[in-house]
Design a protein around this motif. Sequence first.
Motif, PDB file in Angstrom:
ATOM      1  N   VAL A 134       2.664  -8.869  -8.199  1.00 42.63           N
ATOM      2  CA  VAL A 134       3.095  -7.755  -7.692  1.00 42.63           C
ATOM      3  C   VAL A 134       4.388  -7.601  -6.910  1.00 42.63           C
ATOM      4  O   VAL A 134       4.456  -8.595  -5.908  1.00 42.63           O
ATOM      5  CB  VAL A 134       2.044  -6.656  -7.117  1.00 42.63           C
ATOM      6  N   ASP A 135       5.347  -6.629  -7.267  1.00 46.91           N
ATOM      7  CA  ASP A 135       6.408  -6.755  -6.271  1.00 46.91           C
ATOM      8  C   ASP A 135       6.737  -5.273  -5.481  1.00 46.91           C
ATOM      9  O   ASP A 135       6.460  -4.434  -6.435  1.00 46.91           O
ATOM     10  CB  ASP A 135       7.952  -6.915  -6.874  1.00 46.91           C
ATOM     11  N   THR A 136       6.922  -5.051  -4.381  1.00 46.51           N
ATOM     12  CA  THR A 136       7.135  -3.710  -3.871  1.00 46.51           C
ATOM     13  C   THR A 136       8.922  -3.623  -4.037  1.00 46.51           C
ATOM     14  O   THR A 136       9.547  -4.443  -3.497  1.00 46.51           O
ATOM     15  CB  THR A 136       6.842  -3.665  -2.400  1.00 46.51           C
ATOM     16  N   VAL A 137       9.185  -2.326  -4.637  1.00 45.48           N
ATOM     17  CA  VAL A 137      10.663  -2.232  -4.934  1.00 45.48           C
ATOM     18  C   VAL A 137      10.946  -0.753  -4.570  1.00 45.48           C
ATOM     19  O   VAL A 137      10.192   0.317  -4.638  1.00 45.48           O
ATOM     20  CB  VAL A 137      10.934  -2.428  -6.061  1.00 45.48           C
ATOM     21  N   VAL A 138      12.008  -0.359  -4.150  1.00 43.59           N
ATOM     22  CA  VAL A 138      12.750   0.995  -4.081  1.00 43.59           C
ATOM     23  C   VAL A 138      14.294   0.968  -5.472  1.00 43.59           C
ATOM     24  O   VAL A 138      14.674  -0.079  -5.481  1.00 43.59           O
ATOM     25  CB  VAL A 138      13.272   1.285  -2.887  1.00 43.59           C
ATOM     26  N   THR A 160      18.459   0.911 -13.905  1.00 41.65           N
ATOM     27  CA  THR A 160      17.584  -0.162 -14.136  1.00 41.65           C
ATOM     28  C   THR A 160      17.262  -1.192 -13.131  1.00 41.65           C
ATOM     29  O   THR A 160      16.730  -2.209 -13.177  1.00 41.65           O
ATOM     30  CB  THR A 160      17.535  -0.984 -15.573  1.00 41.65           C
ATOM     31  N   MET A 161      18.081  -0.979 -11.899  1.00 41.61           N
ATOM     32  CA  MET A 161      18.337  -1.833 -10.748  1.00 41.61           C
ATOM     33  C   MET A 161      17.353  -1.268  -9.629  1.00 41.61           C
ATOM     34  O   MET A 161      17.068  -0.091  -9.266  1.00 41.61           O
ATOM     35  CB  MET A 161      19.722  -1.699 -10.325  1.00 41.61           C
ATOM     36  N   TYR A 162      16.655  -2.337  -8.950  1.00 39.67           N
ATOM     37  CA  TYR A 162      15.713  -2.031  -7.833  1.00 39.67           C
ATOM     38  C   TYR A 162      16.014  -2.781  -6.743  1.00 39.67           C
ATOM     39  O   TYR A 162      16.733  -4.144  -7.074  1.00 39.67           O
ATOM     40  CB  TYR A 162      14.284  -2.071  -8.186  1.00 39.67           C
ATOM     41  N   GLN A 163      15.820  -2.539  -5.548  1.00 36.13           N
ATOM     42  CA  GLN A 163      15.967  -3.554  -4.525  1.00 36.13           C
ATOM     43  C   GLN A 163      14.258  -4.099  -4.166  1.00 36.13           C
ATOM     44  O   GLN A 163      13.415  -2.979  -3.945  1.00 36.13           O
ATOM     45  CB  GLN A 163      16.386  -2.795  -3.182  1.00 36.13           C
ATOM     46  N   GLY A 164      14.397  -5.419  -3.966  1.00 37.20           N
ATOM     47  CA  GLY A 164      13.077  -5.825  -3.790  1.00 37.20           C
ATOM     48  C   GLY A 164      12.535  -5.596  -2.350  1.00 37.20           C
ATOM     49  O   GLY A 164      13.647  -5.967  -1.317  1.00 37.20           O
ATOM     50  N   GLN A 165      11.502  -5.652  -1.835  1.00 40.24           N
ATOM     51  CA  GLN A 165      11.037  -5.539  -0.583  1.00 40.24           C
ATOM     52  C   GLN A 165       9.751  -6.508  -0.382  1.00 40.24           C
ATOM     53  O   GLN A 165       9.598  -7.355  -1.342  1.00 40.24           O
ATOM     54  CB  GLN A 165      10.750  -3.993  -0.180  1.00 40.24           C
ATOM     55  N   THR A 166       8.915  -6.234   0.534  1.00 39.03           N
ATOM     56  CA  THR A 166       7.685  -6.988   0.428  1.00 39.03           C
ATOM     57  C   THR A 166       6.746  -5.746   0.990  1.00 39.03           C
ATOM     58  O   THR A 166       7.009  -4.840   1.708  1.00 39.03           O
ATOM     59  CB  THR A 166       7.620  -7.947   1.496  1.00 39.03           C
ATOM     60  N   GLU A 210       9.540   2.076   0.108  1.00 38.39           N
ATOM     61  CA  GLU A 210      10.074   3.222   1.004  1.00 38.39           C
ATOM     62  C   GLU A 210      11.185   2.713   1.710  1.00 38.39           C
ATOM     63  O   GLU A 210      11.339   1.572   2.079  1.00 38.39           O
ATOM     64  CB  GLU A 210       8.886   3.777   2.041  1.00 38.39           C
ATOM     65  N   ASN A 211      12.310   3.278   1.725  1.00 34.87           N
ATOM     66  CA  ASN A 211      13.540   3.058   2.387  1.00 34.87           C
ATOM     67  C   ASN A 211      13.574   2.534   3.768  1.00 34.87           C
ATOM     68  O   ASN A 211      14.144   1.810   4.173  1.00 34.87           O
ATOM     69  CB  ASN A 211      14.652   4.216   2.099  1.00 34.87           C
TER      70      ASN A 211
END
Length: 233
Positions: A134-138, A160-166, A210-211
């Motif tokens: 699982v990846d957290t993304v915005v 189709t683009m997302y920024q990966g977080q944790t 979340e941003n």
Amino acid sequence: MIYAQILAGGKGSRMGNVPMPKQFLTLAGKPILIHTIEKFTLEARFDAIIVVCPPDWVSHARDLVAKTIDDPRVRVIAGGAERNDTLMKGIDYIQRTFGTHDDDVVVTHDAVRPFVTERIIHDNIEAVLKAPAVDTVVPAIDTIVQGQTATIAEIPVRETMYQGQTPQSFQIKTLVASYAALDDAQKASLSDSCKICLLAGHPVTMVRGENWNFKITTPYDLRVASALVEKRA
């Protein structure tokens, strides 16, 4: 069993001339690391919360935890030279200390993302109990361009683009097998832990971040984080 692993192994070179790794810098009167650990102690389903630090800072981190966190689930151990070495050090500790079970999962998180929410942690647990990774993304707000030096090679479709977080979360058995299957070149190419499972052919599920769940990496980030804490207070 359900584990949390807080990755606090970085040295924080982009923070500039500071006396300690960035995860130990003070935010609103207490270390960033402690802010992050506190968020994970709110989730009762974690059987253990493993904090993985640079070897030279393990004693310091243990002292901080002993003074500020009243939760026996929190353990502080030494990490490795690189991010994924640190990740696998934590996994190895879990297996040696608690044993190996087919349904074990781990929720991993950057120590310097102190604004992670209970909802994000909850969603990661719910997702990883059903999916191997699982990846957290915005969603990406700006257009993303791909290229080298001063030349653009491609402009992907922004939708189709997302920024990966944790957090990034994994079924431990799948993560260990996937990492063991990588050759040295693949391991050297890893810039993200979820890529371990992708290279092994496993799907990675996305959950919404979340941003404000940003990573404190530079002095500017620390100023923004301080302002955000003050506003919330």
